[in-house]
Design a protein around this motif. Structure first.
Motif, mmCIF file in Angstrom:
data_model
loop_
_atom_site.group_PDB
_atom_site.id
_atom_site.type_symbol
_atom_site.label_atom_id
_atom_site.label_comp_id
_atom_site.label_asym_id
_atom_site.label_seq_id
_atom_site.Cartn_x
_atom_site.Cartn_y
_atom_site.Cartn_z
ATOM 1 N N TYR A 82 33.576 -31.305 17.955
ATOM 2 C CA TYR A 82 34.739 -30.804 18.680
ATOM 3 C C TYR A 82 34.926 -31.498 20.035
ATOM 4 C CZ TYR A 82 35.323 -27.246 15.158
ATOM 5 O OH TYR A 82 35.553 -26.604 13.970
ATOM 6 N N ASN A 83 34.095 -32.529 20.287
ATOM 7 C CA ASN A 83 34.219 -33.287 21.533
ATOM 8 C C ASN A 83 34.255 -32.354 22.739
ATOM 9 O OD1 ASN A 83 34.317 -35.642 22.988
ATOM 10 N ND2 ASN A 83 36.511 -35.957 22.728
ATOM 11 N N LEU A 84 33.301 -31.444 22.789
ATOM 12 C CA LEU A 84 33.293 -30.424 23.825
ATOM 13 C C LEU A 84 32.824 -30.991 25.169
ATOM 14 C CD1 LEU A 84 31.812 -27.376 21.883
ATOM 15 C CD2 LEU A 84 34.211 -27.925 22.320
ATOM 16 N N LYS A 85 33.547 -30.675 26.192
ATOM 17 C CA LYS A 85 33.170 -31.105 27.535
ATOM 18 C C LYS A 85 31.840 -30.456 27.910
ATOM 19 C CE LYS A 85 34.897 -31.243 32.288
ATOM 20 N NZ LYS A 85 36.005 -30.846 33.189
ATOM 21 N N GLY A 86 30.906 -31.276 28.397
ATOM 22 C CA GLY A 86 29.593 -30.754 28.754
ATOM 23 C C GLY A 86 28.594 -30.820 27.626
ATOM 24 N N GLY A 87 29.072 -31.198 26.417
ATOM 25 C CA GLY A 87 28.171 -31.383 25.289
ATOM 26 C C GLY A 87 27.443 -30.132 24.860
ATOM 27 N N TRP A 88 26.318 -30.332 24.169
ATOM 28 C CA TRP A 88 25.589 -29.196 23.610
ATOM 29 C C TRP A 88 24.996 -28.287 24.686
ATOM 30 C CZ3 TRP A 88 20.500 -28.036 24.495
ATOM 31 C CH2 TRP A 88 19.679 -29.031 25.021
ATOM 32 N N LYS A 89 24.684 -28.860 25.868
ATOM 33 C CA LYS A 89 24.116 -28.020 26.929
ATOM 34 C C LYS A 89 25.115 -26.973 27.409
ATOM 35 C CE LYS A 89 20.810 -31.478 28.583
ATOM 36 N NZ LYS A 89 20.374 -32.284 29.737
ATOM 37 N N LYS A 90 26.381 -27.403 27.575
ATOM 38 C CA LYS A 90 27.418 -26.453 28.004
ATOM 39 C C LYS A 90 27.674 -25.429 26.894
ATOM 40 C CE LYS A 90 30.865 -25.012 30.651
ATOM 41 N NZ LYS A 90 31.572 -24.082 29.775
ATOM 42 N N LEU A 91 27.681 -25.908 25.627
ATOM 43 C CA LEU A 91 27.870 -25.007 24.500
ATOM 44 C C LEU A 91 26.759 -23.963 24.464
ATOM 45 C CD1 LEU A 91 29.388 -24.245 21.896
ATOM 46 C CD2 LEU A 91 28.014 -25.967 20.702
ATOM 47 N N TYR A 92 25.532 -24.393 24.748
ATOM 48 C CA TYR A 92 24.409 -23.449 24.759
ATOM 49 C C TYR A 92 24.561 -22.427 25.883
ATOM 50 C CZ TYR A 92 19.710 -21.636 25.545
ATOM 51 O OH TYR A 92 18.640 -20.803 25.745
ATOM 52 N N GLU A 93 24.903 -22.907 27.073
ATOM 53 C CA GLU A 93 25.057 -21.985 28.199
ATOM 54 C C GLU A 93 26.145 -20.943 27.923
ATOM 55 O OE1 GLU A 93 23.163 -21.577 30.836
ATOM 56 O OE2 GLU A 93 21.861 -23.141 30.005
ATOM 57 N N ASP A 94 27.225 -21.373 27.272
ATOM 58 C CA ASP A 94 28.316 -20.455 26.964
ATOM 59 C C ASP A 94 27.918 -19.419 25.922
ATOM 60 O OD1 ASP A 94 29.950 -21.776 28.730
ATOM 61 O OD2 ASP A 94 31.007 -22.942 27.207
ATOM 62 N N ARG A 96 24.462 -18.517 25.245
ATOM 63 C CA ARG A 96 23.033 -18.204 25.385
ATOM 64 C C ARG A 96 22.703 -16.784 24.943
ATOM 65 N NH1 ARG A 96 19.316 -20.784 29.566
ATOM 66 N NH2 ARG A 96 17.305 -19.797 29.169
ATOM 67 N N ALA A 97 23.580 -15.849 25.239
ATOM 68 C CA ALA A 97 23.318 -14.453 24.875
ATOM 69 C C ALA A 97 23.244 -14.269 23.369
ATOM 70 C CB ALA A 97 24.400 -13.546 25.462
ATOM 71 N N VAL A 98 23.965 -15.112 22.631
ATOM 72 C CA VAL A 98 23.972 -15.019 21.172
ATOM 73 C C VAL A 98 22.809 -15.802 20.575
ATOM 74 C CG1 VAL A 98 25.276 -15.583 19.077
ATOM 75 C CG2 VAL A 98 26.465 -14.717 21.108
ATOM 76 N N ILE A 99 22.541 -16.981 21.130
ATOM 77 C CA ILE A 99 21.531 -17.878 20.566
ATOM 78 C C ILE A 99 20.117 -17.466 20.929
ATOM 79 C CG2 ILE A 99 20.682 -20.263 20.571
ATOM 80 C CD1 ILE A 99 23.589 -21.124 21.147
ATOM 81 N N GLY A 100 19.914 -17.027 22.166
ATOM 82 C CA GLY A 100 18.569 -16.709 22.632
ATOM 83 C C GLY A 100 18.034 -17.807 23.530
ATOM 84 N N ASN A 101 16.723 -17.809 23.744
ATOM 85 C CA ASN A 101 16.120 -18.723 24.708
ATOM 86 C C ASN A 101 15.858 -20.125 24.177
ATOM 87 O OD1 ASN A 101 16.029 -16.763 26.750
ATOM 88 N ND2 ASN A 101 14.068 -15.962 26.016
ATOM 89 N N PRO A 103 17.589 -23.218 22.350
ATOM 90 C CA PRO A 103 18.867 -23.764 21.871
ATOM 91 C C PRO A 103 18.766 -24.469 20.531
ATOM 92 C CG PRO A 103 17.977 -25.129 23.631
ATOM 93 C CD PRO A 103 17.125 -23.893 23.579
ATOM 94 N N SER A 104 17.554 -24.813 20.113
ATOM 95 C CA SER A 104 17.411 -25.508 18.827
ATOM 96 C C SER A 104 17.368 -24.541 17.655
ATOM 97 C CB SER A 104 16.132 -26.356 18.829
ATOM 98 O OG SER A 104 14.999 -25.516 18.913
ATOM 99 N N LYS A 105 17.238 -23.253 17.944
ATOM 100 C CA LYS A 105 17.120 -22.281 16.867
ATOM 101 C C LYS A 105 18.439 -21.533 16.679
ATOM 102 C CE LYS A 105 12.142 -21.642 17.215
ATOM 103 N NZ LYS A 105 11.017 -20.706 17.454
ATOM 104 N N ILE A 106 19.367 -22.198 16.024
ATOM 105 C CA ILE A 106 20.602 -21.517 15.653
ATOM 106 C C ILE A 106 20.582 -21.328 14.147
ATOM 107 C CG2 ILE A 106 21.925 -22.400 17.610
ATOM 108 C CD1 ILE A 106 23.204 -24.424 15.710
ATOM 109 N N ARG A 107 21.054 -20.193 13.701
ATOM 110 C CA ARG A 107 20.986 -19.892 12.276
ATOM 111 C C ARG A 107 22.386 -19.757 11.700
ATOM 112 N NH1 ARG A 107 20.116 -15.177 15.021
ATOM 113 N NH2 ARG A 107 21.406 -13.395 14.411
ATOM 114 N N ALA A 108 22.473 -19.993 10.424
ATOM 115 C CA ALA A 108 23.754 -19.866 9.724
ATOM 116 C C ALA A 108 24.306 -18.461 9.917
ATOM 117 C CB ALA A 108 23.565 -20.167 8.233
#
Length: 241
Positions: A82-94, A96-101, A103-108
């Motif tokens: 999606y060519n997100l500004k800030g890349g995966w780090k920004k996506l993780y910060e946005d 974080r409450a859903v993903i947890g601590n 960032p590599s552990k995202i589940r289907a």
């Protein structure tokens, strides 16, 4: 050096050799492989990789407000798609409450919020877009994506060096498992394209890649990270490592 053992390499089947965890000695071997299908069937749900492969016209659309994670996704893949500004780090910060601590552990099934639109430049007469980089879902694509991740983390290695070692270790089968060598006897069989054992994979895992040892990009990148620390580069590996 090659470890002594009762088993000899069958002359008609390619064998792989697993990585040895730091501090462990001896060589390791891998299981003879059967016929391989390099790309698995795409999931029914559209993945980030599928979105990234859309035509330039299709990807001019704004990214959706939410995205549902599917098997094989990583934050890096989604951010690139999606060519997100800030890349995966920004996506993780946005999210974080859903993903947890981790960032590599995202589940289907996870619902992620995508806060940015696909980058585009608009004028009064034309609309242009810089397409996100995409990779083929095959050995060539996995190696090229790994090289980009490696470059971002300062890990040395070339396409030729990676490809040579993959063909020796697994014949290009990302699901290869060695169930008979000395590592397997200890309960840590060598796995994946570059035949990594679990302790080595965890120790040399590269941020931004999957924690699934069978994920082709994660397996290649971790193995190259290990080889860089031990041998200077995967390019210097020509046998059991």
């Amino acid at each position: 050096m090659r470890a002594k053992g009762k088993h000899r390499r069958p002359r008609t089947n390619p064998l792989a050799r697993g990585l040895v965890a730091m501090g462990a000695g001896g060589a390791v071997f891998a299981l003879p492989l059967t016929a391989v299908t390099h790309a698995e069937a795409a999931p029914a749900v559209q993945s980030a990789a599928a979105v990234a492969a859309l035509s330039p016209t299709a990807t001019l659309k704004a990214a959706p407000t939410t995205y549902t994670v599917v098997q094989g996704d990583t934050l890096a893949k989604i951010a690139r798609a999606y060519n997100l500004k800030g890349g995966w780090k920004k996506l993780y910060e946005d999210n974080r409450a859903v993903i947890g601590n981790d960032p590599s552990k995202i589940r289907a099934g996870l619902k992620l919020t995508l806060g940015e639109k696909v980058a585009a430049q608009t004028s009064t007469t034309t609309t242009t877009q810089t397409s996100a980089k995409t990779y083929a879902n095959n050995l060539d694509g996995w190696i090229r994506q790994s090289l980009d991740v490696m470059a971002a983390h300062g890990i040395p290695g070339t396409y030729a060096g990676i490809h040579r070692n993959i063909m020796r270790e697994s014949s290009g089968n990302p699901k290869a498992v060695n169930n008979w060598d000395s590592n397997a006897a200890k309960g840590t069989p060598s796995k994946g394209l570059l035949q990594v054992i679990d302790p080595t994979f965890r120790a040399y895992h590269v941020p931004g890649t999957s924690w699934d040892i069978f994920d082709p990009v994660a397996n290649i990148t971790a193995a190259c990270n290990y080889a860089a620390k031990r041998y200077g580069s995967i390019d210097n590996v020509y046998g059991p490592y």
